[in-house]
Design an enzyme around this catalytic site. Structure first.
Site, PDB file in Angstrom:
ATOM      1  N   LYS A 160       0.590  -1.246   0.093  1.00 34.52           N
ATOM      2  CA  LYS A 160      -0.150  -0.015  -0.075  1.00 34.52           C
ATOM      3  C   LYS A 160       0.755   1.192   0.013  1.00 34.52           C
ATOM      4  CE  LYS A 160      -3.926   1.383   2.793  1.00 34.52           C
ATOM      5  NZ  LYS A 160      -4.799   1.763   1.946  1.00 34.52           N
TER       6      LYS A 160
HETATM    7  N1  PPE Z   1      -8.473  -1.891  -2.359  1.00 35.06           N
HETATM    8  C1  PPE Z   1      -7.805  -0.759  -2.449  1.00 35.06           C
HETATM    9  C2  PPE Z   1      -6.950  -0.112  -3.847  1.00 35.06           C
HETATM   10  C3  PPE Z   1      -7.542   0.529  -1.196  1.00 35.06           C
HETATM   11  O1  PPE Z   1      -6.102   1.265  -1.033  1.00 35.06           O
HETATM   12  C4  PPE Z   1      -8.330  -0.497   0.092  1.00 35.06           C
HETATM   13  C5  PPE Z   1      -7.961   0.857   1.091  1.00 35.06           C
HETATM   14  C6  PPE Z   1      -8.794  -1.269   0.473  1.00 35.06           C
HETATM   15  C7  PPE Z   1      -8.867  -2.110  -1.061  1.00 35.06           C
HETATM   16  C8  PPE Z   1     -10.301  -2.299   1.175  1.00 35.06           C
HETATM   17  O2  PPE Z   1      -8.645  -2.248   2.208  1.00 35.06           O
HETATM   18  P1  PPE Z   1      -8.797  -2.224   3.559  1.00 35.06           P
HETATM   19  O3  PPE Z   1      -9.033  -0.772   4.035  1.00 35.06           O
HETATM   20  O4  PPE Z   1      -7.408  -2.985   4.235  1.00 35.06           O
HETATM   21  O5  PPE Z   1      -9.804  -2.993   3.966  1.00 35.06           O
HETATM   22  N2  PPE Z   1      -8.453   2.136   0.714  1.00 35.06           N
HETATM   23  C9  PPE Z   1      -7.653   3.367   1.955  1.00 35.06           C
HETATM   24  C10 PPE Z   1      -7.631   4.407   1.040  1.00 35.06           C
HETATM   25  C11 PPE Z   1      -8.967   5.063   1.068  1.00 35.06           C
HETATM   26  C12 PPE Z   1      -8.391   6.407   0.715  1.00 35.06           C
HETATM   27  O6  PPE Z   1      -9.418   7.240  -0.024  1.00 35.06           O
HETATM   28  O7  PPE Z   1      -7.725   7.786   1.280  1.00 35.06           O
HETATM   29  C13 PPE Z   1      -8.716   3.146   2.979  1.00 35.06           C
HETATM   30  O8  PPE Z   1      -9.649   2.866   2.873  1.00 35.06           O
HETATM   31  O9  PPE Z   1      -8.351   3.606   4.253  1.00 35.06           O
END
Ligand code: PPE
Length: 317
Positions: A160
């Site tokens: 990430k």
């Molecule tokens: N895919 C991506 C590309 C992604 O960035 C997130 C989180 C997820 C899936 C979901 O992952 P999780 O949060 O571990 O369930 N995206 C983060 C950033 C969003 C933003 O706009 O800034 C978040 O949800 O915190």
């Protein structure tokens, strides 16, 4: 979304005033995207604020850093404490917590010395619903983006990192420009991958599907939580390659993510999903997820980290 400022930010081991947390314009990460970060939510529970899956998020933070061989000069335990302290010391009842580690000021060019330490900050602030107030209840209208997700062996999807989010910007803009709440992106082979900041789940004939990690998917912590909860409810969850047309033929679809939480999808490319309303399995999972924070769902996995208050540890420089 305009950020709601809090009083303090944790920066390189110190607690400083929000307004003082500044970086130099020649910071490496600004130019090259050389940062890793997390998004974590703290919820208001009957027992006070609780951080959801803090150690799993911070484990992923260090894994993201490992892929790029970044030198984070703090331990996982120290940064977990910083997250707890920022909720606590900013007196937040619920919060979005953003730990970020980045290559800072002092070197130009693509590859500064490998042992260079990253700057690390932990920011906590209030953040309401991600895709709009009524979307958790009524669902979102989405399109399939004309932009693809990052390709395998180019930008690693499991890390990430800041730079991952340039394609996400293109995907989001595609959706907003065309009047949708959000978009679903396909991978470079044309299979369903995920949203720009959310994982995706599909339900058909009572079975729950989600794309496996080799389709340029972030290993979402909400995704993992939903899989575990759905299994507990007795559903079969399959990590399977999903062709685009299966989106249109789904009985139910929903996004998951820390910021987005669990959001029903009511249409894709203007085709209604099911009867165009959040379906029963989506609602059950949503209820189960939010129930963790009201106490209606038992936290049998130990996912909630309650934040103690340390009145005496406020270290202001
Ligand atoms: N895919 C991506 C590309 C992604 O960035 C997130 C989180 C997820 C899936 C979901 O992952 P999780 O949060 O571990 O369930 N995206 C983060 C950033 C969003 C933003 O706009 O800034 C978040 O949800 O915190």
């Amino acid at each position: 979304m305009l950020v709601k400022e809090a009083p303090y930010i944790w920066h390189n081991g110190d607690v400083i005033r929000w307004q003082d947390a500044k970086v130099h314009v020649l910071s490496h990460a600004l130019h090259y995207g050389t940062s890793v970060f997390e998004g974590i939510r703290a919820y208001h529970t009957p027992k006070g604020p609780a951080i959801f899956r803090l150690s799993d998020h911070m484990k992923r933070f260090f894994e993201s850093a490992k892929v790029y061989r970044f030198n984070v000069p703090f331990s996982q335990q120290e940064l977990e404490k910083a997250c707890i302290d920022m909720v606590d010391q900013n007196e937040l009842k619920s919060a979005y917590i953003r730990p970020v580690a980045f290559l800072g000021y002092g070197h130009v060019g693509l590859l500064p010395p490998m042992d260079l330490e990253l700057d690390v900050s932990v920011i906590a602030f209030e953040w309401g619903s991600y895709l709009g107030e009524s979307t958790l209840e009524h669902g979102v209208d989405v399109c399939v983006s004309s932009w693809n997700r990052i390709a395998p062996n180019t930008v690693p999807a499991m890390a990430k990192a800041g730079g991952n989010y340039l394609p996400s910007r293109l995907i989001c803009m595609d959706a907003k420009r065309n009047g949708y709440h959000e978009a679903i992106a396909l991978d470079t082979q044309g299979f369903v991958s995920e949203g720009p900041g959310e994982n995706i789940f599909l339900i058909r004939d009572g079975v729950i599907y989600t794309p496996p990690l080799h389709h340029s998917v972030l290993a979402g912590i909400t995704r993992d939580s939903v899989i575990k909860m759905a299994n507990k409810y007795g559903y079969e969850v399959q990590e399977k390659t999903i062709p685009r047309e299966m989106l249109y033929l789904a009985d139910e679809l929903f996004f998951t993510g820390t910021a987005a939480e669990v959001v029903p999808i009511r249409s894709v490319d203007k085709l209604e999903i099911g009867d165009g309303k959040p379906g029963p399995i989506t609602k059950q999972i949503q209820r189960g997820f939010f129930g963790l924070f009201t106490g209606e769902t038992e936290d049998e996995w130990g996912w909630l980290e309650h934040t103690p208050r340390h009145e005496d540890s406020l270290l202001l420089i």
